[in-house]
Design an enzyme around this catalytic site. Structure first.
Site, mmCIF file in Angstrom:
data_model
loop_
_atom_site.group_PDB
_atom_site.id
_atom_site.type_symbol
_atom_site.label_atom_id
_atom_site.label_comp_id
_atom_site.label_asym_id
_atom_site.label_seq_id
_atom_site.Cartn_x
_atom_site.Cartn_y
_atom_site.Cartn_z
ATOM 1 N N HIS A 520 0.836 -1.202 0.000
ATOM 2 C CA HIS A 520 0.000 0.000 0.000
ATOM 3 C C HIS A 520 0.875 1.259 0.000
ATOM 4 C CE1 HIS A 520 -3.454 2.485 1.679
ATOM 5 N NE2 HIS A 520 -2.412 3.199 2.080
ATOM 6 N N GLU A 521 1.863 1.299 0.896
ATOM 7 C CA GLU A 521 2.706 2.495 0.983
ATOM 8 C C GLU A 521 3.556 2.670 -0.266
ATOM 9 O OE1 GLU A 521 1.985 4.580 3.048
ATOM 10 O OE2 GLU A 521 0.885 3.370 4.496
ATOM 11 N N HIS A 524 1.557 4.190 -3.002
ATOM 12 C CA HIS A 524 1.286 5.627 -2.854
ATOM 13 C C HIS A 524 2.251 6.464 -3.699
ATOM 14 C CE1 HIS A 524 -2.039 6.253 -0.274
ATOM 15 N NE2 HIS A 524 -1.518 5.687 0.805
ATOM 16 N N GLU A 581 -5.942 6.486 -1.524
ATOM 17 C CA GLU A 581 -5.908 5.336 -0.628
ATOM 18 C C GLU A 581 -6.506 4.096 -1.282
ATOM 19 O OE1 GLU A 581 -4.218 5.485 2.039
ATOM 20 O OE2 GLU A 581 -3.908 7.656 1.948
ATOM 21 N N ASP A 585 -4.602 0.679 -1.869
ATOM 22 C CA ASP A 585 -5.122 -0.605 -1.393
ATOM 23 C C ASP A 585 -5.127 -1.639 -2.510
ATOM 24 O OD1 ASP A 585 -5.557 0.136 1.228
ATOM 25 O OD2 ASP A 585 -7.692 0.566 0.959
#
Length: 684
Positions: A520-521, A524, A581, A585
């Protein structure tokens, strides 16, 4: 700063009524809980995973895990947060013993905690510790002096009227520049002042009633308190009207307005910025980023048209509101009563929890040192680095194999991926708090001095190279984040525990937990916001026109999909606010799944082997769902739709799996079932 979770209930306990110094970090994911470390979710086998995977995986968990009274939501982040609180309490109780042999670090955190825990002394003081600040406001004679006192207020606590701080230059990320931004609102978002639906009107009425009661606690007659509450609402409504909404603020281009100091002073002369900056003690600068120039132009008129006495009422409110939770019990209870209207939280957390939070807020890297010693060793850091490496390799392959991206843009994306800095567990260099005076008999003074210490620390960065070793979260924090301007992912020790990472569980469950968080990070860096920064952290368009259009088309699919999800009643998610987000995800789930298969292939493990009746692929998705099972109050769901860039747990799970062919195959879903729609979305 893009974080994997936003725990609204706990953030609101300490900060809802205050304004943080500098731009608010993009918090990332609210994380819900599992019943026991090392235990996979107890699914409801009477349900069909292909009809509603969240219900299948989380129904039994939700029944067994009601929201505790001192929370507004309950899930994995909350569960782990509570375990961390117990560890931190033990550290602070020992540090507070006033042993003359204490180290300087233990003295600082121990005395701060002791001052906070001395409830009889705090109650005896009432609001007297604030009198020097209130007297300073009362003594203001003109609007130039008013601006100077506002500058002082921002140093010690609230941000009335504007926010002033330091951040990396959008176009030279190695250097720090000054910025000014919109600020000055008490309620969580501008919409609470501007919308007229029934829940919002109810909160506004509660806000006015709350301010009246707080002014009465300051000794004002009821009529005067009522007038002052209306005055504050009028001023803050005007500030809200001038503020940019948070969806527009997601685009860094909308916050990129470097100007000469003389230019903004000419545009907004009533702010008397030369006086404001002089009082702040900031280094001299000739240029700064004016995040929202329209705000300053509009509020410039408001500064002039609003009477000085009304501004003094507003400044008094800002100061009292910011300090209320640290004053006597009558202020604390009234402050919490209003917070209940926002969050639905039933009980005020016990004092020791609030005091642990206070130390972590104001002395986080001092408290983090004994915390790391107690919970996180070199072995944990090594395991995490190996997992991050596996996820980065998967994302590398994912980018390389993308059918819609041209080689030119792929090359730049892979350069950026290779440049991402990984920070795991705790900083390599601890923050120095030696200049901060902590008095074990002066709670409010400690809070104000700590606020000023941090403000000064931030402002001293202006005009200097960015410190690449600095962290934006404290080690005990149950969260993680990606920073576009630093091109880095950061995982505090606080999150590197069950249920996100559990040494007793198999790889599929861990990859579905912390592995997906890592993915997830990383993603980003390539979502709708992160993709606009290059490998060095500069705001630069490195995409071909064709690839940018291809990305926007796929992102629009995610936007539309999540905008169709309902948070509560008829209140839909804001697909644009949550786009980054949701993209992270979806991308994180895919690359964590790829990493799982790579690791299993390396270990020559069979993908058909079962544990507890589930294949590795199924356990991966169940491990993922386990992290996002949650219970929320209706109020926190409504608040989240307006302010949280993350979707509720239900849609973090279902929104992801219905876009993954890997899920359909794992659970044998038929095309057209709810978790296997015919037209799925995919960006990464």
């Amino acid at each position: 700063m893009r974080s994997v979770l936003v725990q609204l209930s706990m953030i609101l306990v300490l900060t809802m009524m205050g304004n943080a110094q500098g731009p608010a970090p993009s918090a990332a994911d609210r994380n819900p809980a599992a019943s026991k470390p090392g235990e996979i979710v107890e699914v409801d086998k009477s349900l069909d995973p292909c009809a509603d995977f969240y219900e299948y995986a989380c129904t039994n968990w939700m029944k067994k895990n009601p929201i505790p009274g001192d929370h507004a939501s309950w899930g994995s982040f909350d569960e782990l947060y509570e375990r961390n609180l117990a560890v931190l309490r033990d550290i602070l109780e020992k540090a507070a013993a006033n042993d003359p042999q204490r180290s300087p670090v233990m003295q600082k955190i121990g005395d701060f905690y002791a001052a906070c825990m001395d409830e009889p002394a705090v109650n005896k003081s009432g609001y007297k510790p604030l009198n020097p600040e209130l007297d300073r406001i009362a003594a203001v004679k003109d609007k130039t002096q008013m601006i100077e006192v506002m500058s002082h207020e921002e140093l010690v606590g609230p941000n009335p009227l504007l926010g002033f701080g330091a951040s990396p230059d959008f176009h030279n990320a190695d250097m720090t520049v000054a910025y000014i931004d919109q600020s000055g609102l008490t309620l969580p978002d501008r919409d609470y002042y501007l919308k007229d639906d029934a829940p919002t009107l109810g909160i506004r009425k509660a806000f006015v009633d709350h301010m009246q009661k707080m002014f009465v606690l300051l000794g004002q007659p009821q009529d005067q308190a009522s007038h002052h509450a209306d005055t504050v609402l009028k001023i803050e409504t005007a500030l809200a009207q001038a503020s940019m909404d948070r969806t527009l603020r997601r685009d860094p281009a909308n916050r990129d307005h470097k100007m000469r100091l003389a230019e903004i002073q000419a545009s907004a002369p009533n702010f008397h910025l030369d006086h404001y900056f002089a009082v702040s003690g900031a280094p001299h600068f000739e240029e700064l980023n004016v995040v929202n120039p329209d705000y300053f132009r509009q509020v410039n008129t408001l500064v002039d048209s609003t009477a000085l006495e009304d501004w003094k009422v507003y400044m008094t409110w800002q100061m009292v509101n910011n300090a209320a939770q640290w004053l006597s019990e009558d202020f604390v209870q009234e402050d919490f009563k209003f917070r209940q209207a926002i969050t639905g939280q039933k009980e005020l957390p016990v004092r020791w929890k609030r005091c642990v939070n206070a130390v972590d807020t104001y002395l986080g890297e001092a408290l983090g040192q004994p915390y790391v010693d107690a919970t996180f060793g070199a072995q944990g850091k090594e395991r995490m680095l190996k997992m991050v490496d596996a996820l980065e390799k998967s994302l590398n392959r994912n980018i390389d194999e993308l059918p819609w991206m041209t080689p030119e843009t792929k090359k730049q994306a892979l350069i950026k991926l290779a440049a991402i800095r990984n920070k795991i567990g705790y900083p390599d260099k601890w923050r120095d708090y030696s200049k901060l005076r902590v008095d074990r008999a002066d709670l409010v003074g400690n809070v104000l001095r700590a606020g000023e210490f941090e403000s000064n620390r931030q402002l001293e960065k202006i005009g200097k190279p960015v410190d690449k070793l600095e962290w934006g979260m404290t080690p005990p924090t149950v969260n993680a984040y990606y920073s576009g301007s630093n091109n880095e992912i950061v995982f505090p020790a606080g999150i590197l525990q069950p249920p996100f990472f559990d040494n007793s569980m198999d790889d599929p469950v861990n990859l579905g937990g912390i592995g997906l968080v890592i993915g997830h990070e990383l993603t980003h860096g390539f979502d709708d916001k992160g993709r606009k920064f290059d490998a060095k952290g500069n705001l630069r368009d490195w995409w071909t026109e064709k690839d940018a259009k291809e990305f926007e088309q796929r992102a629009a699919c995610i936007d539309k999909e999540y905008s169709g999800f309902v948070a509560i009643d008829d209140l839909h998610l804001n697909g644009k606010l949550t786009l980054g987000e949701n993209t992270a995800d979806n991308g994180g789930a895919r690359i964590a799944f790829m990493a799982l298969h790579d690791l299993m292939a390396q270990a020559k493990q069979n993908l058909s082997d079962k544990i507890d009746g589930y294949t590795p692929d199924q356990r991966y998705f169940l491990g993922f769902a386990r992290v996002w099972c949650e219970n929320n109050t209706p109020e926190i769901l409504r608040l989240g739709v307006r302010t949280d860039p993350h979707s509720p747990g239900r849609w973090r799970v279902n929104g992801v799996v219905q876009n993954m062919p890997e899920f359909r195959q794992a659970f044998g879903c038929k095309s057209g079932q709810p978790m296997a729609p015919i037209n799925a979305c995919r960006v990464w």
